[in-house]
Design a protein around this motif. Structure first.
Motif, PDB file in Angstrom:
ATOM      1  N   THR A  73     -32.319   3.714 -56.892  1.00 28.59           N
ATOM      2  CA  THR A  73     -31.120   4.334 -56.317  1.00 28.59           C
ATOM      3  C   THR A  73     -31.333   4.560 -54.829  1.00 28.59           C
ATOM      4  O   THR A  73     -32.352   5.140 -54.435  1.00 28.59           O
ATOM      5  CB  THR A  73     -30.818   5.695 -56.989  1.00 28.59           C
ATOM      6  OG1 THR A  73     -30.641   5.503 -58.388  1.00 28.59           O
ATOM      7  CG2 THR A  73     -29.562   6.325 -56.397  1.00 28.59           C
ATOM      8  N   PRO A  74     -30.413   4.108 -53.970  1.00 39.43           N
ATOM      9  CA  PRO A  74     -30.570   4.370 -52.532  1.00 39.43           C
ATOM     10  C   PRO A  74     -30.695   5.863 -52.270  1.00 39.43           C
ATOM     11  O   PRO A  74     -29.989   6.674 -52.886  1.00 39.43           O
ATOM     12  CB  PRO A  74     -29.285   3.797 -51.923  1.00 39.43           C
ATOM     13  CG  PRO A  74     -28.780   2.816 -52.921  1.00 39.43           C
ATOM     14  CD  PRO A  74     -29.180   3.350 -54.260  1.00 39.43           C
ATOM     15  N   ILE A  75     -31.587   6.241 -51.363  1.00 40.84           N
ATOM     16  CA  ILE A  75     -31.761   7.669 -51.074  1.00 40.84           C
ATOM     17  C   ILE A  75     -30.552   8.212 -50.309  1.00 40.84           C
ATOM     18  O   ILE A  75     -30.212   9.384 -50.389  1.00 40.84           O
ATOM     19  CB  ILE A  75     -33.086   7.896 -50.307  1.00 40.84           C
ATOM     20  CG1 ILE A  75     -33.555   9.344 -50.482  1.00 40.84           C
ATOM     21  CG2 ILE A  75     -32.963   7.534 -48.839  1.00 40.84           C
ATOM     22  CD1 ILE A  75     -35.016   9.559 -50.154  1.00 40.84           C
ATOM     23  N   VAL A  76     -29.869   7.310 -49.578  1.00 40.36           N
ATOM     24  CA  VAL A  76     -28.603   7.630 -48.923  1.00 40.36           C
ATOM     25  C   VAL A  76     -27.620   6.510 -49.225  1.00 40.36           C
ATOM     26  O   VAL A  76     -27.976   5.332 -49.148  1.00 40.36           O
ATOM     27  CB  VAL A  76     -28.767   7.771 -47.388  1.00 40.36           C
ATOM     28  CG1 VAL A  76     -27.402   7.847 -46.695  1.00 40.36           C
ATOM     29  CG2 VAL A  76     -29.594   8.992 -47.037  1.00 40.36           C
ATOM     30  N   ARG A  77     -26.402   6.876 -49.603  1.00 43.28           N
ATOM     31  CA  ARG A  77     -25.359   5.866 -49.837  1.00 43.28           C
ATOM     32  C   ARG A  77     -24.034   6.373 -49.270  1.00 43.28           C
ATOM     33  O   ARG A  77     -23.602   7.487 -49.572  1.00 43.28           O
ATOM     34  CB  ARG A  77     -25.213   5.562 -51.323  1.00 43.28           C
ATOM     35  CG  ARG A  77     -23.962   4.749 -51.672  1.00 43.28           C
ATOM     36  CD  ARG A  77     -23.995   4.249 -53.099  1.00 43.28           C
ATOM     37  NE  ARG A  77     -24.810   3.040 -53.205  1.00 43.28           N
ATOM     38  CZ  ARG A  77     -25.187   2.505 -54.359  1.00 43.28           C
ATOM     39  NH1 ARG A  77     -24.888   3.101 -55.507  1.00 43.28           N
ATOM     40  NH2 ARG A  77     -25.895   1.392 -54.374  1.00 43.28           N
ATOM     41  N   LEU A  78     -23.420   5.543 -48.439  1.00 43.52           N
ATOM     42  CA  LEU A  78     -22.078   5.817 -47.942  1.00 43.52           C
ATOM     43  C   LEU A  78     -21.168   4.699 -48.440  1.00 43.52           C
ATOM     44  O   LEU A  78     -21.520   3.514 -48.324  1.00 43.52           O
ATOM     45  CB  LEU A  78     -22.039   5.866 -46.409  1.00 43.52           C
ATOM     46  CG  LEU A  78     -22.727   7.059 -45.743  1.00 43.52           C
ATOM     47  CD1 LEU A  78     -24.204   6.797 -45.553  1.00 43.52           C
ATOM     48  CD2 LEU A  78     -22.088   7.360 -44.395  1.00 43.52           C
ATOM     49  N   ALA A  79     -20.028   5.074 -49.006  1.00 41.68           N
ATOM     50  CA  ALA A  79     -19.103   4.091 -49.553  1.00 41.68           C
ATOM     51  C   ALA A  79     -17.700   4.335 -49.004  1.00 41.68           C
ATOM     52  O   ALA A  79     -17.093   5.379 -49.280  1.00 41.68           O
ATOM     53  CB  ALA A  79     -19.096   4.158 -51.078  1.00 41.68           C
ATOM     54  N   ASP A  80     -17.217   3.385 -48.191  1.00 41.18           N
ATOM     55  CA  ASP A  80     -15.853   3.427 -47.643  1.00 41.18           C
ATOM     56  C   ASP A  80     -15.531   4.776 -46.994  1.00 41.18           C
ATOM     57  O   ASP A  80     -14.478   5.376 -47.232  1.00 41.18           O
ATOM     58  CB  ASP A  80     -14.823   3.127 -48.748  1.00 41.18           C
ATOM     59  CG  ASP A  80     -15.079   1.781 -49.409  1.00 41.18           C
ATOM     60  OD1 ASP A  80     -15.375   0.816 -48.685  1.00 41.18           O
ATOM     61  OD2 ASP A  80     -14.996   1.697 -50.646  1.00 41.18           O
ATOM     62  N   VAL A  81     -16.457   5.241 -46.162  1.00 42.88           N
ATOM     63  CA  VAL A  81     -16.347   6.578 -45.568  1.00 42.88           C
ATOM     64  C   VAL A  81     -15.515   6.550 -44.283  1.00 42.88           C
ATOM     65  O   VAL A  81     -15.673   5.666 -43.441  1.00 42.88           O
ATOM     66  CB  VAL A  81     -17.749   7.151 -45.276  1.00 42.88           C
ATOM     67  CG1 VAL A  81     -17.668   8.430 -44.454  1.00 42.88           C
ATOM     68  CG2 VAL A  81     -18.497   7.402 -46.585  1.00 42.88           C
ATOM     69  N   ARG A  82     -14.631   7.539 -44.177  1.00 35.68           N
ATOM     70  CA  ARG A  82     -13.932   7.788 -42.908  1.00 35.68           C
ATOM     71  C   ARG A  82     -14.297   9.185 -42.434  1.00 35.68           C
ATOM     72  O   ARG A  82     -14.254  10.144 -43.202  1.00 35.68           O
ATOM     73  CB  ARG A  82     -12.415   7.683 -43.077  1.00 35.68           C
ATOM     74  CG  ARG A  82     -11.680   7.694 -41.732  1.00 35.68           C
ATOM     75  CD  ARG A  82     -10.168   7.629 -41.848  1.00 35.68           C
ATOM     76  NE  ARG A  82      -9.598   8.969 -41.823  1.00 35.68           N
ATOM     77  CZ  ARG A  82      -8.785   9.464 -42.741  1.00 35.68           C
ATOM     78  NH1 ARG A  82      -8.443   8.742 -43.790  1.00 35.68           N
ATOM     79  NH2 ARG A  82      -8.313  10.688 -42.640  1.00 35.68           N
ATOM     80  N   PHE A  92     -29.841  11.571 -52.083  1.00 29.80           N
ATOM     81  CA  PHE A  92     -30.665  11.769 -53.281  1.00 29.80           C
ATOM     82  C   PHE A  92     -29.872  11.475 -54.559  1.00 29.80           C
ATOM     83  O   PHE A  92     -30.065  12.131 -55.590  1.00 29.80           O
ATOM     84  CB  PHE A  92     -31.244  13.188 -53.328  1.00 29.80           C
ATOM     85  CG  PHE A  92     -31.989  13.600 -52.089  1.00 29.80           C
ATOM     86  CD1 PHE A  92     -32.938  12.764 -51.521  1.00 29.80           C
ATOM     87  CD2 PHE A  92     -31.734  14.815 -51.471  1.00 29.80           C
ATOM     88  CE1 PHE A  92     -33.629  13.137 -50.378  1.00 29.80           C
ATOM     89  CE2 PHE A  92     -32.415  15.194 -50.323  1.00 29.80           C
ATOM     90  CZ  PHE A  92     -33.363  14.343 -49.774  1.00 29.80           C
ATOM     91  N   GLY A  93     -28.948  10.517 -54.480  1.00 30.50           N
ATOM     92  CA  GLY A  93     -28.210  10.098 -55.664  1.00 30.50           C
ATOM     93  C   GLY A  93     -27.045  10.988 -56.058  1.00 30.50           C
ATOM     94  O   GLY A  93     -26.405  10.759 -57.087  1.00 30.50           O
TER      95      GLY A  93
END
Length: 261
Positions: free
Chosen positions: A5-14, A67-68
């Motif tokens: 699991t990525p330690i940081v994930r941003l998805a389609d963030v504005r 952290f998921g």
């Protein structure tokens, strides 16, 4: 959180500030154990992105996970998450009336119930890790710029955070001190098993230690790839940033840039 699991994930963030969008459609995965450089000119929104990662700024759209889990908005849960995130600030943030050792020990005193001898030993270990054990009794005014940055780094590492975020770590440092800091970031990341995000406009100093590079400009991510791919990019916008050219697709507008900072 699983190992992959990525330690940081941003998805389609504005991300908005002052009623206007600073960054749009930001998607990014930061793998565990990596060093990711977030690059961009001043005022491109790097600090805004950092504020989203630490929970200071809630996204106007999309998801920010650390952290998921989504970055919490409730104060108690956010403080708990932040214990796992070490942040090295641009200005170091050292308290001038405290010694080096006392500055490094502050997070341990604030967030743990450890006895003083244990805290003292942990502080020694953190200062040793950054090569400054002998400076424990000095005050910030007695330190060079590079030494002060290393003390701030030792303090950021005090609670053994799995994630380190560096906000313009080379600001105000000479080339030798910059080289020391970058090699230290790399060594600590490898030996302590950290994941590091370096937010910076210092491209050439950062690329040798980074495994992944992201370039932010004109309100979004304009490049994501390896340092070698960045160097080989023929994108006019990326080339303008790398070469420091005043004319090109990145507008040099002092008013707009200061608002986006």
């Amino acid at each position: 959180m699983t190992a992959d699991t990525p330690i940081v994930r941003l998805a389609d963030v504005r991300l908005d500030r002052g009623g206007r969008a600073v960054l749009r459609d930001i998607s990014l995965d930061v793998p565990r154990g990596s060093i990711t450089a977030v690059l961009g000119p001043s005022g491109s929104g790097k600090s805004t992105l950092l504020a989203a990662l630490t929970g200071e700024l809630a996204p106007a759209a999309g998801k920010v996970e650390v952290f998921g889990k989504p970055v919490p908005q409730a104060k108690k849960a956010l403080l708990e998450m932040r214990k796992g995130v070490g942040v090295l600030l641009q200005g170091n943030g050292l308290l001038t009336d405290l010694t080096v050792a006392e500055n490094v020990g502050l997070p341990l005193q604030a967030h743990t119930d450890l006895p003083k001898p244990v805290i003292r030993r942990l502080v020694e270990m953190k200062l040793h890790a950054v090569g400054l054990r002998a400076a424990a009794d000095l005050f910030p005014r007695e330190l060079s710029g590079g030494m002060a940055r290393r003390v701030a780094l030792a303090r950021a590492l005090a609670l053994d955070p799995p994630l380190m975020i560096y906000d313009e770590p080379l600001t105000g440092l000479d080339p030798i001190a910059s080289g020391v800091i970058m090699s230290l970031i790399k060594r600590l990341n490898d030996t302590l098993g950290l994941t590091s995000i370096i937010v910076t406009h210092h491209v050439h100093e950062t690329m040798p230690v980074a495994g992944h590079a992201v370039v932010i400009a004109n309100g979004g991510i304009v490049f994501s790839g390896t340092p070698a791919q960045l160097e080989a990019s023929t994108d006019p916008l990326v080339k303008q940033f790398l070469n420091g050219e005043p004319d090109g697709p990145i507008a040099f507008d002092a008013v707009a840039r200061s608002q986006a900072a």
